[in-house]
Design an enzyme around this catalytic site. Sequence first.
Site, mmCIF file in Angstrom:
data_model
loop_
_atom_site.group_PDB
_atom_site.id
_atom_site.type_symbol
_atom_site.label_atom_id
_atom_site.label_comp_id
_atom_site.label_asym_id
_atom_site.label_seq_id
_atom_site.Cartn_x
_atom_site.Cartn_y
_atom_site.Cartn_z
ATOM 1 C CB SER A 257 -0.918 0.007 1.226
ATOM 2 O OG SER A 257 -0.141 0.091 2.410
ATOM 3 C CG HIS A 258 -0.143 4.820 -2.279
ATOM 4 N ND1 HIS A 258 0.822 4.610 -3.237
ATOM 5 C CD2 HIS A 258 -1.304 5.046 -2.960
ATOM 6 C CE1 HIS A 258 0.287 4.711 -4.446
ATOM 7 N NE2 HIS A 258 -1.013 4.972 -4.296
#
Length: 780
Positions: A735-736
């Site tokens: 994920s970011h």
Amino acid sequence: MEYTKAGMLNYIKENLSFVNILPSMIIKSNVFFENISDVINEIIKFADNKPLVIRSSSSMEDTLEYSNAGKFESFLNVYPNYNSIRDAVERVYQSYHTESDEEILVQPMLSDIKKSGVVFTSDIDTFADYYTINFFEGNDSAAVTSGSSNALRTFVHYKNSSHFIVDKDMRSLITMCRHIESFLKNDALDIEFAITNTGEVFIFQVRPIARCNRNINEKIDLSPILSRIYKKAKKLSVQHPFLLGHTTCFGVMPDWNPAEILGVRPKKLAISLYKELITDSVWAHQRYDYGYRDLTMHPLMISFCGIPYIDTRITFNSFIPKSLNSKISEKLVNYYLNRLSEYPKYHDKIEFEIVYSCYYLGLHDKLKELLAYGFNENEITRIEFSLLELTNNIIAPDKGLYKADIAKVLTLEENYKKIVQSDISIVDKIYWLIEECKTYGTLPFAGVARAGFIAVQFLRSFVSSGIIDRKEYDTYMNSLNTINKIMNVDLKKMYEGTISKEDFLKKYGHIRPGTYDILSKRYDEAFDEYFGDIGSIDIEEKTGTFLFSKKQMSRIQLELEENGLLITAEELISFIKNSIEGREYLKFVFTKSVSEILQLVGELGKRVGISIDDMAYLDISIVRQLYVDLYTGDIKTIFEENIRDNKVQYQSAVQIKLPSIIVKPEDIYSFYLLSEEPNFITQKSITSNVVIFDNRDEQKLEGNVVFIRAADPGYDFLFSKKIGGLVTQFGGANSHMAIRCAELGIPAVIGVGEQNYLEWGRYQRIMIDCLKRQVIKIKQ
């Protein structure tokens, strides 16, 4: 040469025609704002009445140093009309916070997606040779990067493995990644992808994994190491002449759960001390004493090149009552092994979800589930009665084994003082502290822990039988006078000034959050680090009493009589209370010996000129051997040789990625992470206060471990608050927020699941050790 997001996609498309990349339109911000209507009309024509994705493609992202993943806006499913397009483009550009000429990327939305996500073509922390594929099954192409979903899967594959990848989609994706890596001459890429229902792989983004000035150790060729682990696992999986069961599985959490106690990558001193004190033979002597099969010649825990695992076949054998017929026992162990293979998510709950290790209310009906697995009524009856006999012997009020075990702690306390206060050498003190701890510490602790487990099973069966409800169960547990509760009361007294800090530390100063880790500071070495200023201590006393009603006691008595349990309701309640409280107290006492052993090992190292950091790599057996063997060489040389070898192994362990449960040897090369298995980001550690983020201005975030529900890039502003660590309920390894934490060197645990999120969030202070993949709860 560095490329923007759009530039990289075009570069790949121009040179690798077989790579599926969607058509694109690159908008320069200066051109857009000078000719808004004309550019939007071109975009509408490009869209051809299909929804668009309008993405950032800034020169400030996707660099070799920083990805700035998720920092800038992108919009999916943009309707191809004037207002929607203008709004999306303007908002993307505004998110850049610049007046420079920048790019915006426009592409058609891909439909018919069955899987989408992100691939790291090297490990994000160590850059070791692994593919880590975090993906979502469904049509949401932003599920992984947004960090808003916990319905994610993660596939890990060693890049140099010759083993066949069974999953066709993963195989196709990795083949595509290999081509891109080869073309770009970069084996450390971050690639966004989607796979359609027809099996086509589309690439949405390719960028280098940013190094961000991180200290990355030299990459190790893991192939020979993994080959050795594979061969060892294969050898241990064959039928054994002295064990029941056709094969085995290996797990980091079953039984004496080394992942929880030691972490996934402990240093040699910690793992060797744990083996000596518990998992080599002490654990099995306790089981045998309590009425189970004799496994005293079988070490429970093995180390795969520095990574500790429990051999579950040995565990399952050890939970078979010694009185049970061998043919039925064999059948039962194979049932346990097959069930764990079918439901690996139960690897940390085997006694609740897989094994029948004691008798409790409702067991008679629960055992009937074995009928569906080839057991007949007679076999089930014999299993039931063997467990009943075993349990009656353990809980017997007059001669229950747990009572004698609780009493042994007094001997340990006395002998501890004699050893510590004696004039014998440091080596001799270490030897005798280990021997006394095994005999009067860990062995009785293992027995009382077994009794404590049975006690909890009875309490849970009270709930399932409708005798008490879940709230009453929790109230009862909170009413117990455990050593942890006593410590919290004493901590409050210290805060109020009724006892001194010195007196508090005299009693509790030996405690280490990492019990077997010499580098884990004791409370008396780092009080402020663990508890903060005395003036800031806020202890919430969880007190209260719980008394079973006459009606409940009568119901319990009736159930005990009907089930053949030879104990009264009053005696059972006394057993439950004494065994649970006793378990916690025995651990408190025996860990004092463990803590002193570690102190003495550190002192021994200091005397010969070896740092405590290096002594963490020493095998405790080397010190024990000095008690009986006088070597011609000097101690320092002996220690340094052992430390050097163990450091080499540890450096390999740091780069190795193995699953939490190895069902078959091939899992060593390719595996899926279990659902709700936390993702530890960086290899750092932090001890700090917990802050459940709620967006209030008065919340102190700097230096603290911040808890948020989703790993959403919208929380990127938290990094400007100088947070010490991050925990999220949702989100995946790619994920970011995971990427940003890796780049910024912020220790984080991403996607921990609801249970861990709520449990850890109840504590005021925790320790996160990402390298060991461990979260230690310090202050409630």
